[in-house]
Design an enzyme around this catalytic site. Sequence first.
Site, PDB file in Angstrom:
ATOM      1  N   THR A 119      -6.990 -16.693  -6.385  1.00  0.00           N
ATOM      2  CA  THR A 119      -7.865 -16.566  -7.550  1.00  0.00           C
ATOM      3  C   THR A 119      -8.533 -17.887  -7.948  1.00  0.00           C
ATOM      4  OG1 THR A 119      -6.503 -14.727  -8.285  1.00  0.00           O
ATOM      5  CG2 THR A 119      -7.858 -15.774  -9.961  1.00  0.00           C
ATOM      6  N   CYS A 131       0.834  -1.212   0.000  1.00  0.00           N
ATOM      7  CA  CYS A 131       0.000   0.000   0.000  1.00  0.00           C
ATOM      8  C   CYS A 131       0.868   1.261   0.000  1.00  0.00           C
ATOM      9  CB  CYS A 131      -0.877  -0.025   1.230  1.00  0.00           C
ATOM     10  SG  CYS A 131       0.128  -0.314   2.668  1.00  0.00           S
ATOM     11  N   GLY A 168      -3.560 -15.230 -10.398  1.00  0.00           N
ATOM     12  CA  GLY A 168      -4.045 -16.427 -11.080  1.00  0.00           C
ATOM     13  C   GLY A 168      -2.914 -17.212 -11.730  1.00  0.00           C
ATOM     14  N   LYS A 171       3.984  -9.597   4.065  1.00  0.00           N
ATOM     15  CA  LYS A 171       3.599 -10.026   2.712  1.00  0.00           C
ATOM     16  C   LYS A 171       4.302  -9.161   1.674  1.00  0.00           C
ATOM     17  CE  LYS A 171      -0.249 -11.324  -0.180  1.00  0.00           C
ATOM     18  NZ  LYS A 171      -1.672 -11.602  -0.213  1.00  0.00           N
TER      19      LYS A 171
HETATM   20  C1  LIG Z   1      -9.750  -9.767  -5.778  1.00  0.00           C
HETATM   21  C2  LIG Z   1      -8.460  -9.812  -5.024  1.00  0.00           C
HETATM   22  C3  LIG Z   1      -8.328  -9.067  -3.839  1.00  0.00           C
HETATM   23  C4  LIG Z   1      -7.126  -9.103  -3.100  1.00  0.00           C
HETATM   24  N1  LIG Z   1      -7.024  -8.403  -1.931  1.00  0.00           N
HETATM   25  C5  LIG Z   1      -5.870  -8.474  -1.195  1.00  0.00           C
HETATM   26  C6  LIG Z   1      -5.774  -7.794   0.068  1.00  0.00           C
HETATM   27  O1  LIG Z   1      -6.720  -7.179   0.541  1.00  0.00           O
HETATM   28  N2  LIG Z   1      -4.579  -7.871   0.742  1.00  0.00           N
HETATM   29  C7  LIG Z   1      -3.505  -8.604   0.250  1.00  0.00           C
HETATM   30  O2  LIG Z   1      -2.449  -8.638   0.900  1.00  0.00           O
HETATM   31  N3  LIG Z   1      -3.589  -9.279  -0.930  1.00  0.00           N
HETATM   32  C8  LIG Z   1      -4.741  -9.222  -1.644  1.00  0.00           C
HETATM   33  N4  LIG Z   1      -4.835  -9.919  -2.835  1.00  0.00           N
HETATM   34  C9  LIG Z   1      -3.680 -10.722  -3.311  1.00  0.00           C
HETATM   35  C10 LIG Z   1      -3.841 -12.205  -2.986  1.00  0.00           C
HETATM   36  O3  LIG Z   1      -3.944 -12.429  -1.595  1.00  0.00           O
HETATM   37  C11 LIG Z   1      -2.658 -13.023  -3.566  1.00  0.00           C
HETATM   38  O4  LIG Z   1      -1.440 -12.572  -2.971  1.00  0.00           O
HETATM   39  C12 LIG Z   1      -2.518 -12.904  -5.081  1.00  0.00           C
HETATM   40  O5  LIG Z   1      -3.796 -12.824  -5.693  1.00  0.00           O
HETATM   41  C13 LIG Z   1      -1.741 -14.053  -5.698  1.00  0.00           C
HETATM   42  O6  LIG Z   1      -2.368 -15.300  -5.429  1.00  0.00           O
HETATM   43  P1  LIG Z   1      -3.398 -16.024  -6.478  1.00  0.00           P
HETATM   44  O7  LIG Z   1      -2.748 -15.981  -7.828  1.00  0.00           O
HETATM   45  O8  LIG Z   1      -3.580 -17.409  -5.925  1.00  0.00           O
HETATM   46  O9  LIG Z   1      -4.658 -15.218  -6.435  1.00  0.00           O
HETATM   47  C14 LIG Z   1      -6.030  -9.894  -3.581  1.00  0.00           C
HETATM   48  C15 LIG Z   1      -6.167 -10.632  -4.780  1.00  0.00           C
HETATM   49  C16 LIG Z   1      -7.369 -10.602  -5.483  1.00  0.00           C
HETATM   50  C17 LIG Z   1      -7.474 -11.416  -6.753  1.00  0.00           C
END
Ligand SMILES: Cc1cc2nc3c(=O)[nH]c(=O)nc-3n(C[C@H](O)[C@H](O)[C@H](O)COP(=O)(O)O)c2cc1C
Length: 281
Positions: A262, A125, A213, A161
């Site tokens: 995702t 952020c 994703g 993170k």
């Molecule tokens: C719709 C959406 C909202 C997300 N909101 C947050 C969040 O609030 N805080 C955070 O640290 N990561 C957030 N992420 C990131 C996910 O936690 C993750 O790190 C990222 O999507 C990669 O994993 P994936 O490919 O399995 O989705 C968000 C991801 C998506 C798709």
Amino acid sequence: MVTFAGIDFKNPVTLASGTCGFGRELAEYFDLSELGGICSKGLTLYERVGNPAPRVAETPSGMLNAVGLQNPGIDAFIRTELPFMRTLGTMIIANFSASSADEFALCAAKLSDAGVDMLEVNVSCPNVKAEGLAFGVSPDAVSAVTEAVKSSAGHTPVMVKLSPNVTDITVIAKAAEQAGADALSMINTLLGIRFDLRSGKPILANGTGGLSGAAILPVALGMVYRTANAVKIPILGLGGISSRDDAREMLIAGATLIGIGTATFRDPAIALKIARELEDA
Ligand SMILES: Cc1cc2nc3c(=O)[nH]c(=O)nc-3n(C[C@H](O)[C@H](O)[C@H](O)COP(=O)(O)O)c2cc1C
């Protein structure tokens, strides 16, 4: 069972922040107590309404999102969502962000006093003191935030993170470790944009968004692998995991826990399937 940052998880599978809300919707599909843990939607000190729509766009093998940290604020989370999450029978990881190191410390104190099992510090952020540049791109800023959170988190373990939108993620990882982080989670989304060909304008109202994703799995594996060889603290690996074999690759890369994000949008029970299949593997 997997021990991670001093906490016993039933298995290595967790739900990723922002892709499972506070667990209410997914609890209708399966018993979340079969998972290792659940990460809350990203919390902030005060309520946020998030970005205007459209907030998501499709991409080949993934999606772009700019939700903008919509959440009820930490006090409302503690009052209304945390009591529900405690009934789920799985470890509760509170994901949060702030706009200064002091605000990070205040959020950490509130969440650890409320009894969450682990803190996940989202440094992707904007830092108000650094003209809006994300904390996560600067080792000094990550170090300051980690120290501030550790000083007010009591006994609650602190996981930082990491953002993949940096030149060398191992430099940031080492800064977090030296500042006292108990664990790392990685990766957050990759910065991207898509355009509407008719208007020539970005599809997302926010302009840019975060790519997640299946498309990002090799990037996540590469970053986890390099970081696991650079630090001693454990890593929760996530980014593009959508099957048991993806999860196994993430564990081989050096992660101790894994996160599913995702992939849940396509199959709400995918995390449960992966947890069961890993046990059988
Ligand atoms: C719709 C959406 C909202 C997300 N909101 C947050 C969040 O609030 N805080 C955070 O640290 N990561 C957030 N992420 C990131 C996910 O936690 C993750 O790190 C990222 O999507 C990669 O994993 P994936 O490919 O399995 O989705 C968000 C991801 C998506 C798709």
